[in-house]
Enzyme design. Structure first.
Site, PDB file in Angstrom:
ATOM      1  N   TYR A 165       0.847  -1.204   0.000  1.00  0.00           N
ATOM      2  CA  TYR A 165       0.000   0.000   0.000  1.00  0.00           C
ATOM      3  C   TYR A 165       0.880   1.250   0.000  1.00  0.00           C
ATOM      4  O   TYR A 165       0.729   2.146  -0.840  1.00  0.00           O
ATOM      5  CB  TYR A 165      -0.914  -0.039   1.230  1.00  0.00           C
ATOM      6  CG  TYR A 165      -1.581   1.275   1.571  1.00  0.00           C
ATOM      7  CD1 TYR A 165      -2.408   1.926   0.662  1.00  0.00           C
ATOM      8  CD2 TYR A 165      -1.379   1.867   2.827  1.00  0.00           C
ATOM      9  CE1 TYR A 165      -3.026   3.138   0.991  1.00  0.00           C
ATOM     10  CE2 TYR A 165      -2.000   3.071   3.155  1.00  0.00           C
ATOM     11  CZ  TYR A 165      -2.811   3.700   2.232  1.00  0.00           C
ATOM     12  OH  TYR A 165      -3.415   4.893   2.566  1.00  0.00           O
TER      13      TYR A 165
HETATM   14  N1  LIG Z   1      -8.363   7.089   6.661  1.00  0.00           N
HETATM   15  C1  LIG Z   1      -7.050   7.161   6.957  1.00  0.00           C
HETATM   16  O1  LIG Z   1      -6.644   7.026   8.110  1.00  0.00           O
HETATM   17  C2  LIG Z   1      -6.046   7.421   5.861  1.00  0.00           C
HETATM   18  C3  LIG Z   1      -4.693   7.511   6.219  1.00  0.00           C
HETATM   19  C4  LIG Z   1      -3.754   7.760   5.236  1.00  0.00           C
HETATM   20  C5  LIG Z   1      -4.147   7.923   3.923  1.00  0.00           C
HETATM   21  N2  LIG Z   1      -5.467   7.812   3.572  1.00  0.00           N
HETATM   22  C6  LIG Z   1      -5.836   7.994   2.176  1.00  0.00           C
HETATM   23  O2  LIG Z   1      -6.907   8.931   2.121  1.00  0.00           O
HETATM   24  C7  LIG Z   1      -7.760   8.618   1.023  1.00  0.00           C
HETATM   25  C8  LIG Z   1      -9.188   8.486   1.510  1.00  0.00           C
HETATM   26  O3  LIG Z   1      -9.241   7.458   2.490  1.00  0.00           O
HETATM   27  P1  LIG Z   1     -10.568   7.022   3.239  1.00  0.00           P
HETATM   28  O4  LIG Z   1     -10.186   6.685   4.630  1.00  0.00           O
HETATM   29  O5  LIG Z   1     -11.640   7.992   2.980  1.00  0.00           O
HETATM   30  O6  LIG Z   1     -10.863   5.649   2.496  1.00  0.00           O
HETATM   31  P2  LIG Z   1     -12.226   5.041   1.906  1.00  0.00           P
HETATM   32  O7  LIG Z   1     -11.904   3.644   1.503  1.00  0.00           O
HETATM   33  O8  LIG Z   1     -13.343   5.259   2.862  1.00  0.00           O
HETATM   34  O9  LIG Z   1     -12.494   5.936   0.619  1.00  0.00           O
HETATM   35  C9  LIG Z   1     -11.914   5.683  -0.633  1.00  0.00           C
HETATM   36  C10 LIG Z   1     -13.011   5.647  -1.662  1.00  0.00           C
HETATM   37  O10 LIG Z   1     -12.405   5.423  -2.947  1.00  0.00           O
HETATM   38  C11 LIG Z   1     -13.221   4.545  -3.678  1.00  0.00           C
HETATM   39  N3  LIG Z   1     -12.349   3.837  -4.623  1.00  0.00           N
HETATM   40  C12 LIG Z   1     -11.388   2.935  -4.330  1.00  0.00           C
HETATM   41  N4  LIG Z   1     -10.790   2.516  -5.458  1.00  0.00           N
HETATM   42  C13 LIG Z   1     -11.391   3.170  -6.475  1.00  0.00           C
HETATM   43  C14 LIG Z   1     -11.225   3.167  -7.884  1.00  0.00           C
HETATM   44  N5  LIG Z   1     -10.294   2.411  -8.445  1.00  0.00           N
HETATM   45  N6  LIG Z   1     -12.016   3.962  -8.633  1.00  0.00           N
HETATM   46  C15 LIG Z   1     -12.971   4.746  -8.064  1.00  0.00           C
HETATM   47  N7  LIG Z   1     -13.185   4.787  -6.727  1.00  0.00           N
HETATM   48  C16 LIG Z   1     -12.402   3.998  -5.948  1.00  0.00           C
HETATM   49  C17 LIG Z   1     -13.864   3.614  -2.680  1.00  0.00           C
HETATM   50  O11 LIG Z   1     -15.108   3.102  -3.141  1.00  0.00           O
HETATM   51  C18 LIG Z   1     -14.009   4.502  -1.442  1.00  0.00           C
HETATM   52  O12 LIG Z   1     -15.323   5.011  -1.324  1.00  0.00           O
HETATM   53  C19 LIG Z   1      -7.184   7.363   0.396  1.00  0.00           C
HETATM   54  O13 LIG Z   1      -6.375   7.760  -0.693  1.00  0.00           O
HETATM   55  C20 LIG Z   1      -6.350   6.761   1.492  1.00  0.00           C
HETATM   56  O14 LIG Z   1      -5.309   5.956   0.987  1.00  0.00           O
HETATM   57  C21 LIG Z   1      -6.428   7.564   4.531  1.00  0.00           C
END
Ligand SMILES: NC(=O)c1ccc[n+]([C@@H]2O[C@H](COP(=O)([O-])OP(=O)(O)OC[C@H]3O[C@@H](n4cnc5c(N)ncnc54)[C@H](O)[C@@H]3O)[C@@H](O)[C@H]2O)c1
Length: 332
Positions: free
Chosen positions: A152
């Site tokens: 990841y």
């Molecule tokens: N939540 C955390 O603690 C955290 C920490 C570090 C980084 N991030 C990053 O922040 C961003 C948002 O995270 P989140 O917690 O809201 O995650 P989440 O999984 O709730 O949201 C991501 C969304 O992207 C959509 N998605 C995934 N792959 C896709 C694709 N190929 N095409 C279209 N849609 C797609 C999913 O359906 C989901 O609704 C991500 O990039 C994640 O890597 C989150």
């Protein structure tokens, strides 16, 4: 402001879209509604956003270039906040290809669309996991991040590099966020707060990895999306904002930590959940999970320099708000 938000049915994209709509922006959501976790939760988030007249919903995958391009061309954004991704450290052990598809191919498709529309600013989510095996804490953006421990993290680090080259070649301003363990209402079912709350309420044991010797910089989601909002206006140019700036010397590109700047021991986090729920957890102590890092801790000086603010919600307040939401949503 016309903002395309990818991952709008996800945890962070939902909160960011609500903030932007409240401010008067026109928001185009885009989400593939993947089944990595409960799709109903994503549908509910999108349905709430869709009640707003300035929210436009599109449900398709980033890798489907024709579908993505049609949405972006139809909306003509001036800002893109790219949050859609395959997230999660543990899932990437058994499903690495989905990370290549969503995070690398998907992000490249967004970069191409951003260039075609010459957006004012492209902002994309990376992660604190890119600091990997680095043990110097707290992590500053200028510290080394060359030893990812999970696939990841590797795909996010690759995206940071692709974005840097894109910004350099095309002069397109790009900001990369490194988020630190985000939590709050409408949170992700695969993350600790959600899993622990559910298990404690169900009388089930909770898994505590590395025998509890884990530290995380828990960041409340409202603080996080306010940080994103501030950074939308902090378009990278040629002048560094201060000595801590990660601004590239050859591109309008920088990376910014969004974290609470406090390292909390996982066991103290569990205590906070127990206190809020008024119930004790059944603790199942386990060894370290492959791909995980023992600690994360953000230096948020650059965020403060660029936006004038930094996360401040106390853990107990944030946990209580999550638990209130969880109980109301699941009627427990
Ligand atoms: N939540 C955390 O603690 C955290 C920490 C570090 C980084 N991030 C990053 O922040 C961003 C948002 O995270 P989140 O917690 O809201 O995650 P989440 O999984 O709730 O949201 C991501 C969304 O992207 C959509 N998605 C995934 N792959 C896709 C694709 N190929 N095409 C279209 N849609 C797609 C999913 O359906 C989901 O609704 C991500 O990039 C994640 O890597 C989150």
């Amino acid at each position: 402001m016309r903002v395309l938000v990818t991952g709008s049915a996800g945890f962070i994209g939902f909160h960011l879209s609500r903030l932007l709509l409240a401010e008067g922006a026109e928001v185009q959501g885009f989400d593939g509604m993947t089944d990595y976790y409960d799709v109903t939760l994503k549908q509910r988030r999108h349905a709430i956003l869709a009640e707003h007249p300035r929210f436009h919903r599109a449900e398709a995958m980033l890798e489907d270039r024709a579908a993505l391009d049609a949405v972006v061309d139809g909306f003509a954004p001036d800002i893109i906040v790219h949050l859609a991704a395959q997230a999660g450290v543990r899932y990437s052990i058994d499903n690495p290809r989905s990370y290549v598809d969503s995070n690398i191919i998907g992000s490249f498709n967004i970069m191409e669309a951003a260039l075609r529309h010459r957006v004012r600013h492209l902002l994309m989510a990376s992660t604190s996991s890119v600091y990997g095996a680095n043990t110097k804490m707290p992590y500053a953006e200028t510290d080394k991040a060359d030893t990812p421990m999970s696939f990841y993290a590797a795909t996010k680090k690759a995206t940071e590099g692709m974005a840097h080259a894109w910004a350099h070649i095309h002069g397109l301003p790009i900001t990369m966020f490194r988020f630190f363990t985000v939590y709050g209402p409408w949170g992700r079912p695969d993350m600790a707060l959600f899993k622990f709350t559910r298990a404690i309420l169900d009388g089930q044991p909770i898994d505590i990895y590395n025998h509890g010797e884990l530290w995380r910089d828990f960041t409340y989601v409202d603080d996080l999306v306010h940080g994103i909002r501030g950074l939308i206006d902090a378009v990278p140019g040629t002048q560094p904002a201060g000595p801590m700036d990660s601004l590239s010397p050859v591109a309008p590109w920088r990376v910014v930590n969004i974290g609470n700047s406090s390292k909390i021991k996982l066991l103290d986090f569990v205590d906070a959940i127990e206190d809020t729920l008024g119930r004790k957890a059944i603790r199942n102590y386990l060894p370290m999970q492959p791909g995980d890092v023992p600690a994360t801790w953000a230096d948020a000086t650059l965020l403060h320099e660029l936006t004038g603010s930094r996360p401040s919600t106390p853990l107990a307040t944030g946990v209580a708000r999550f638990v209130d939401w969880y109980r109301a949503y699941y009627k427990v």
